[in-house]
Design a protein around this motif. Structure first.
Motif, PDB file in Angstrom:
ATOM      1  N   PRO A 172     -33.891   8.616 -27.098  1.00  0.00           N
ATOM      2  CA  PRO A 172     -35.089   8.183 -26.638  1.00  0.00           C
ATOM      3  C   PRO A 172     -36.180   7.797 -27.380  1.00  0.00           C
ATOM      4  CG  PRO A 172     -34.540  10.345 -25.618  1.00  0.00           C
ATOM      5  CD  PRO A 172     -33.474  10.032 -26.839  1.00  0.00           C
ATOM      6  N   VAL A 173     -37.032   6.714 -27.164  1.00  0.00           N
ATOM      7  CA  VAL A 173     -38.034   6.568 -28.388  1.00  0.00           C
ATOM      8  C   VAL A 173     -39.132   7.771 -28.155  1.00  0.00           C
ATOM      9  CG1 VAL A 173     -39.152   5.191 -26.282  1.00  0.00           C
ATOM     10  CG2 VAL A 173     -40.027   4.882 -28.670  1.00  0.00           C
ATOM     11  N   ILE A 179     -32.989   8.779 -12.251  1.00  0.00           N
ATOM     12  CA  ILE A 179     -32.781   7.890 -13.245  1.00  0.00           C
ATOM     13  C   ILE A 179     -32.270   6.633 -13.006  1.00  0.00           C
ATOM     14  CG2 ILE A 179     -31.697   7.948 -15.571  1.00  0.00           C
ATOM     15  CD1 ILE A 179     -33.919   9.825 -15.564  1.00  0.00           C
ATOM     16  N   LEU A 202     -43.226  12.754 -22.005  1.00  0.00           N
ATOM     17  CA  LEU A 202     -42.613  13.408 -21.069  1.00  0.00           C
ATOM     18  C   LEU A 202     -42.547  15.002 -21.228  1.00  0.00           C
ATOM     19  CD1 LEU A 202     -40.558  13.016 -18.863  1.00  0.00           C
ATOM     20  CD2 LEU A 202     -38.558  12.974 -20.658  1.00  0.00           C
ATOM     21  N   GLU A 234     -42.542   8.284 -26.103  1.00  0.00           N
ATOM     22  CA  GLU A 234     -42.517   8.398 -24.679  1.00  0.00           C
ATOM     23  C   GLU A 234     -41.940   9.609 -24.572  1.00  0.00           C
ATOM     24  OE1 GLU A 234     -44.099   6.414 -22.900  1.00  0.00           O
ATOM     25  OE2 GLU A 234     -44.024   4.865 -24.438  1.00  0.00           O
ATOM     26  N   MET A 235     -40.923  10.279 -25.349  1.00  0.00           N
ATOM     27  CA  MET A 235     -40.421  11.491 -25.245  1.00  0.00           C
ATOM     28  C   MET A 235     -41.333  12.614 -25.023  1.00  0.00           C
ATOM     29  SD  MET A 235     -37.289  12.783 -24.912  1.00  0.00           S
ATOM     30  CE  MET A 235     -36.974  14.339 -24.398  1.00  0.00           C
ATOM     31  N   ALA A 262     -43.405   7.781 -18.557  1.00  0.00           N
ATOM     32  CA  ALA A 262     -42.745   8.147 -19.825  1.00  0.00           C
ATOM     33  C   ALA A 262     -41.288   7.629 -19.647  1.00  0.00           C
ATOM     34  CB  ALA A 262     -42.678   9.504 -20.189  1.00  0.00           C
ATOM     35  N   LEU A 263     -40.765   7.895 -18.459  1.00  0.00           N
ATOM     36  CA  LEU A 263     -39.220   7.560 -18.362  1.00  0.00           C
ATOM     37  C   LEU A 263     -38.900   6.077 -18.344  1.00  0.00           C
ATOM     38  CD1 LEU A 263     -38.147  10.498 -15.967  1.00  0.00           C
ATOM     39  CD2 LEU A 263     -37.391  10.382 -18.271  1.00  0.00           C
ATOM     40  N   LYS A 298     -33.881   3.136 -13.784  1.00  0.00           N
ATOM     41  CA  LYS A 298     -32.871   1.912 -14.473  1.00  0.00           C
ATOM     42  C   LYS A 298     -32.923   0.445 -13.723  1.00  0.00           C
ATOM     43  CE  LYS A 298     -29.992   4.717 -17.294  1.00  0.00           C
ATOM     44  NZ  LYS A 298     -28.466   5.425 -17.438  1.00  0.00           N
ATOM     45  N   MET A 318     -39.316   4.529 -21.832  1.00  0.00           N
ATOM     46  CA  MET A 318     -38.103   5.110 -22.335  1.00  0.00           C
ATOM     47  C   MET A 318     -36.916   4.085 -22.100  1.00  0.00           C
ATOM     48  SD  MET A 318     -37.118   8.843 -22.395  1.00  0.00           S
ATOM     49  CE  MET A 318     -38.728   9.713 -22.757  1.00  0.00           C
ATOM     50  N   THR A 319     -36.707   3.697 -20.566  1.00  0.00           N
ATOM     51  CA  THR A 319     -35.739   3.094 -20.242  1.00  0.00           C
ATOM     52  C   THR A 319     -35.695   1.605 -20.808  1.00  0.00           C
ATOM     53  OG1 THR A 319     -35.808   4.281 -18.292  1.00  0.00           O
ATOM     54  CG2 THR A 319     -34.200   2.499 -18.354  1.00  0.00           C
ATOM     55  N   SER A 360     -35.064   1.646 -24.436  1.00  0.00           N
ATOM     56  CA  SER A 360     -33.596   1.636 -24.881  1.00  0.00           C
ATOM     57  C   SER A 360     -32.797   0.471 -24.499  1.00  0.00           C
ATOM     58  CB  SER A 360     -33.137   2.734 -24.004  1.00  0.00           C
ATOM     59  OG  SER A 360     -32.895   2.394 -22.635  1.00  0.00           O
ATOM     60  N   GLN A 405     -30.141  11.069 -20.261  1.00  0.00           N
ATOM     61  CA  GLN A 405     -29.368  10.294 -19.224  1.00  0.00           C
ATOM     62  C   GLN A 405     -29.706   8.633 -19.447  1.00  0.00           C
ATOM     63  OE1 GLN A 405     -29.647  11.386 -14.989  1.00  0.00           O
ATOM     64  NE2 GLN A 405     -30.105  13.509 -15.820  1.00  0.00           N
ATOM     65  N   ILE A 406     -30.902   8.599 -20.182  1.00  0.00           N
ATOM     66  CA  ILE A 406     -31.357   7.219 -20.331  1.00  0.00           C
ATOM     67  C   ILE A 406     -31.029   6.734 -21.698  1.00  0.00           C
ATOM     68  CG2 ILE A 406     -33.705   5.878 -20.970  1.00  0.00           C
ATOM     69  CD1 ILE A 406     -35.010   7.819 -18.739  1.00  0.00           C
ATOM     70  N   SER A 407     -31.194   7.659 -22.677  1.00  0.00           N
ATOM     71  CA  SER A 407     -30.708   6.956 -24.128  1.00  0.00           C
ATOM     72  C   SER A 407     -30.413   8.204 -24.834  1.00  0.00           C
ATOM     73  CB  SER A 407     -31.871   6.211 -24.714  1.00  0.00           C
ATOM     74  OG  SER A 407     -31.675   6.205 -26.100  1.00  0.00           O
ATOM     75  N   SER A 462     -46.044   3.403 -22.592  1.00  0.00           N
ATOM     76  CA  SER A 462     -46.756   4.040 -21.156  1.00  0.00           C
ATOM     77  C   SER A 462     -48.227   4.251 -21.615  1.00  0.00           C
ATOM     78  CB  SER A 462     -46.012   5.350 -21.002  1.00  0.00           C
ATOM     79  OG  SER A 462     -46.311   6.467 -22.006  1.00  0.00           O
ATOM     80  N   GLN A 522     -47.034  11.094 -14.960  1.00  0.00           N
ATOM     81  CA  GLN A 522     -46.807  11.116 -16.287  1.00  0.00           C
ATOM     82  C   GLN A 522     -45.273  11.029 -16.651  1.00  0.00           C
ATOM     83  OE1 GLN A 522     -49.359  13.764 -18.267  1.00  0.00           O
ATOM     84  NE2 GLN A 522     -48.001  14.216 -20.003  1.00  0.00           N
ATOM     85  N   THR A 523     -44.632  11.791 -15.914  1.00  0.00           N
ATOM     86  CA  THR A 523     -43.193  11.762 -16.113  1.00  0.00           C
ATOM     87  C   THR A 523     -42.491  10.533 -15.727  1.00  0.00           C
ATOM     88  OG1 THR A 523     -43.012  14.098 -15.208  1.00  0.00           O
ATOM     89  CG2 THR A 523     -41.051  13.080 -15.314  1.00  0.00           C
ATOM     90  N   MET A 552     -32.937  15.131 -18.970  1.00  0.00           N
ATOM     91  CA  MET A 552     -33.202  13.826 -17.924  1.00  0.00           C
ATOM     92  C   MET A 552     -33.329  12.734 -19.044  1.00  0.00           C
ATOM     93  SD  MET A 552     -35.828  14.017 -14.845  1.00  0.00           S
ATOM     94  CE  MET A 552     -37.093  14.295 -15.614  1.00  0.00           C
ATOM     95  N   ALA A 553     -33.920  12.887 -20.094  1.00  0.00           N
ATOM     96  CA  ALA A 553     -34.177  11.507 -20.798  1.00  0.00           C
ATOM     97  C   ALA A 553     -32.796  11.189 -21.782  1.00  0.00           C
ATOM     98  CB  ALA A 553     -35.093  12.087 -22.258  1.00  0.00           C
ATOM     99  N   LEU A 577     -36.041  18.366 -19.174  1.00  0.00           N
ATOM    100  CA  LEU A 577     -36.725  17.151 -19.341  1.00  0.00           C
ATOM    101  C   LEU A 577     -35.900  16.469 -20.373  1.00  0.00           C
ATOM    102  CD1 LEU A 577     -40.681  18.232 -19.535  1.00  0.00           C
ATOM    103  CD2 LEU A 577     -39.277  16.838 -17.665  1.00  0.00           C
TER     104      LEU A 577
END
Lengths: 405, 405
Positions: free
Chosen positions: B61-62, A16, B69, B65-66, A79-80, A20, A83-84, A87, B56-58, A94, A75-76, B53-54, B50
């Motif tokens: 999360p939007v 992650i 994921l 994209e979630m 999306a991440l 970022k 999402m970042t 945020s 950790q970003i926000s 994506s 895909q993962t 993990m998301a 998952l």
């Protein structure tokens, strides 16, 4: 200001925090006023993990389903990253392979891109979105998910850059450019500031792992400037571009080393027309790609035929040849997995004589026997015993004046 | 022989060995001459991983994209099971939500199925393939990936069974059927052999976790017989079907217990027409679902209004009400997260008097105060202090004659 395609490899999106960092870099390019399309690989190690999981099910998992499985990796990350960026208040979205209309043939596991219907991507760019596309994947005419083979995200990136007529396709990786040879083997390796498409093609096919070969073919065909650079520094990397006059000043641009091949020698093959086809057709029928082929001069009515195959296919190829040898009355079949292919590459060879001579003399001076030789307009390859590979690379690097000053 | 839809939950596909077990069960049904369509959840724990993990970003999360994921979880298991079946020489093919034409609205994270264009599934069935579909996911009209919310694979399964007019939809899970109450709370809980759609609907909405409520709505609407059973035994489970005469012999079929709610009490609300709307509209405007609502009789020109909200939304709801209380001149706002909602459910209630009286008497005998009450034709719910929840469940289970003999 322009349209920039940025591709990030697995080590650049390994966790992650790294994602970022990628988001920071992407948003910087975007903030400078560029349209940005990002192509991502899977997190480092994820694809191997998925392959390992499938191997618990079957030694040869059905390829269509393997592609469905592997496509989850990209895909993962797509999306991440989207999402970042969101945020961080950057508009992003994506797209998976099928959504980005990356249309391929149906060769699961190693599909070729046939067309990219860039409509949806352009639509999002027009809305000023940063488009984040899952690399490595596409879909066939029936809507099945396909993948493009190892390193396929490079090809995704260049193909999408070509379809969008992007100004540049930046390939961010864990090395900071294309080197004269592998710096892990030769500490005197130098970073090249420019390299020609054709040289890069040869280097990629001869073992340099910086770019997937198909991506370079695409770049050459559609004249996409490719910038290979590190995702961990701001430094300029290597531009892969059309051949220009400057490049010809050097005889040789790089030395590659590949340990992915094995050699098969069929001895005492009757010297008849069409016999080479009899030896090699069963190999290609089995889907095994033959690289180098040498046929000796006939002696006492028989020939020796030697060829190389990918080391992963060595066992299968040996079994085939042992059967073939009996059928055609050859004397015996010998196999050798312990080989390395050392190649010198350079567009400068076209206008410089003596490259081959220098290569052979250099290897001879180190007492390294050459087992097979093949050449093209811009490369010469020699097969040698594997244990001499690193020595050969270093000696040739010095002999062709590539050492860092 | 018929068309059987089988859905396996996360614990049933938690690792490769379990997936192999699922493959055995599926192939057995297929070998018996049935057409089989399989719907899968993600491996147990994967979806939570998952989400983590998301996070950790926000924090938020939007959602689009979630969904991209989260959809990888079911994609993985679908590929792995199809691969396993193929390696066992059964013809199988995976389909993702968009490939199976599971069309939803665009409410990312909690999408509703609008239509299932079963064409591609039927095509594969006609070719005698076992069709393995990634549950929980669909796509909206623009081709975006959507997910159906927690437990959404149940809904995928029933909706697909409805679209295919399947003979039965088997829901394989880690419990062996629907129980009169949670066996972890009450050791005397009995497995029900049959339960009516309406009862199952109430149980699901009141806290029983066996089936996602929307899946039961689908089953009822399209009259799909649902068989809830264990993936680890061969035993028959519980059939969820249309109400029949047999069912009415029992007053109560089950007791549920939910600790997912919190109670908010707005005290001293001026007794004016439309005041309840003023208290509650800001809550629904914030997307928070209110469950039970009680308004006290007016006293000295003021009312008390109490209501419950999901515990996850408690803080947000409290903030809203504290603002509202000032605006409308209410006295104060009190909140309580330590509540439980205990419900008795049964279609038999329609023809039996005295269920409410029995419930209240039973709780009173245990000295358990009732804080709120709500009823429907086939259920009665009481809110009590959380620490008495298990005691209440066990007492009611005995009082309504549900204990295992």
């Amino acid at each position: 200001m322009g349209l920039i395609v940025q591709k990030f490899g697995g080590t650049s999106v390994a966790d992650i925090d790294k994602i970022k960092n990628v988001a920071k870099r992407v948003s910087k390019t975007y903030t400078q006023g560029n349209d940005v399309v990002v192509i991502l690989s899977a997190m480092a190690g994820v694809t191997d993990g998925l392959i390992q999981m499938a191997s618990q099910i079957s030694e040869r998992p059905v390829k269509r389903e393997m592609d469905v499985l592997l496509a989850t990796g990209e895909q993962t990350t797509a999306a991440l990253l989207a999402m970042t960026l969101e945020s961080m208040k950057y508009p992003a979205q994506s797209l998976l392979g099928f959504q980005a209309e990356v249309k391929t043939d149906c060769a699961f596991g190693n599909a070729r891109i046939l067309d990219i219907g860039a409509g949806r991507i352009k639509e999002l760019i027009d809305k000023k979105k940063i488009v984040v596309i899952a690399g490595f994947q596409g879909c066939d005419a029936d809507g099945n998910i396909t993948t493009l083979g190892r390193g396929g995200s490079d090809t995704s990136a260049v193909a999408i850059a070509a379809a969008l007529k992007a100004d540049v396709c930046e390939i961010y990786t864990d090395v900071d450019g294309v080197y004269t040879t592998d710096p892990n083997i030769c500490s005197k390796a130098r970073k090249l500031s420019r390299v020609a498409y054709d040289e890069m093609l040869e280097m990629a096919s001869l073992g340099a792992k910086v770019l997937q070969i198909r991506s370079v073919e695409f770049a050459k065909k559609y004249n996409v400037p490719v910038h290979v650079r590190s995702s961990f520094t701001e430094e300029e990397g290597t531009m892969v571009v059309n051949e220009d006059n400057d490049m010809e000043r050097l005889m040789v641009s790089g030395i590659t080393c590949s340990k992915n091949d094995a050699r098969i020698l069929v001895k005492g093959v009757p010297d008849q027309p069409g016999i080479a086809a009899k030896v090699l057709t069963p190999i290609s029928d089995a889907g095994i790609v033959v690289d180098m082929i040498i046929q000796s001069s006939p002696k006492n009515g028989t020939n020796d035929i030697a060829f190389t195959v990918p080391r992963t296919e060595f066992k299968a190829a040996m079994e085939i040849e042992e059967r073939v040898a009996k059928e055609i009355g050859a004397k015996c079949v010998q196999g050798d997995e312990g080989i390395a292919k050392i190649s010198v590459v350079g567009v400068g060879m076209k206008s410089h004589a003596g490259v081959a001579a220098t290569m052979f003399r250099t290897l001879a001076a180190e007492n390294i026997n050459i087992r097979m030789i093949s050449t093209s307009e811009i490369h010469i390859s020699c097969v040698i015993v594997e244990k001499y590979a690193e020595l050969a690379v270093r000696s040739l690097h010095t002999a062709f004046g590539l050492d860092k000053i």
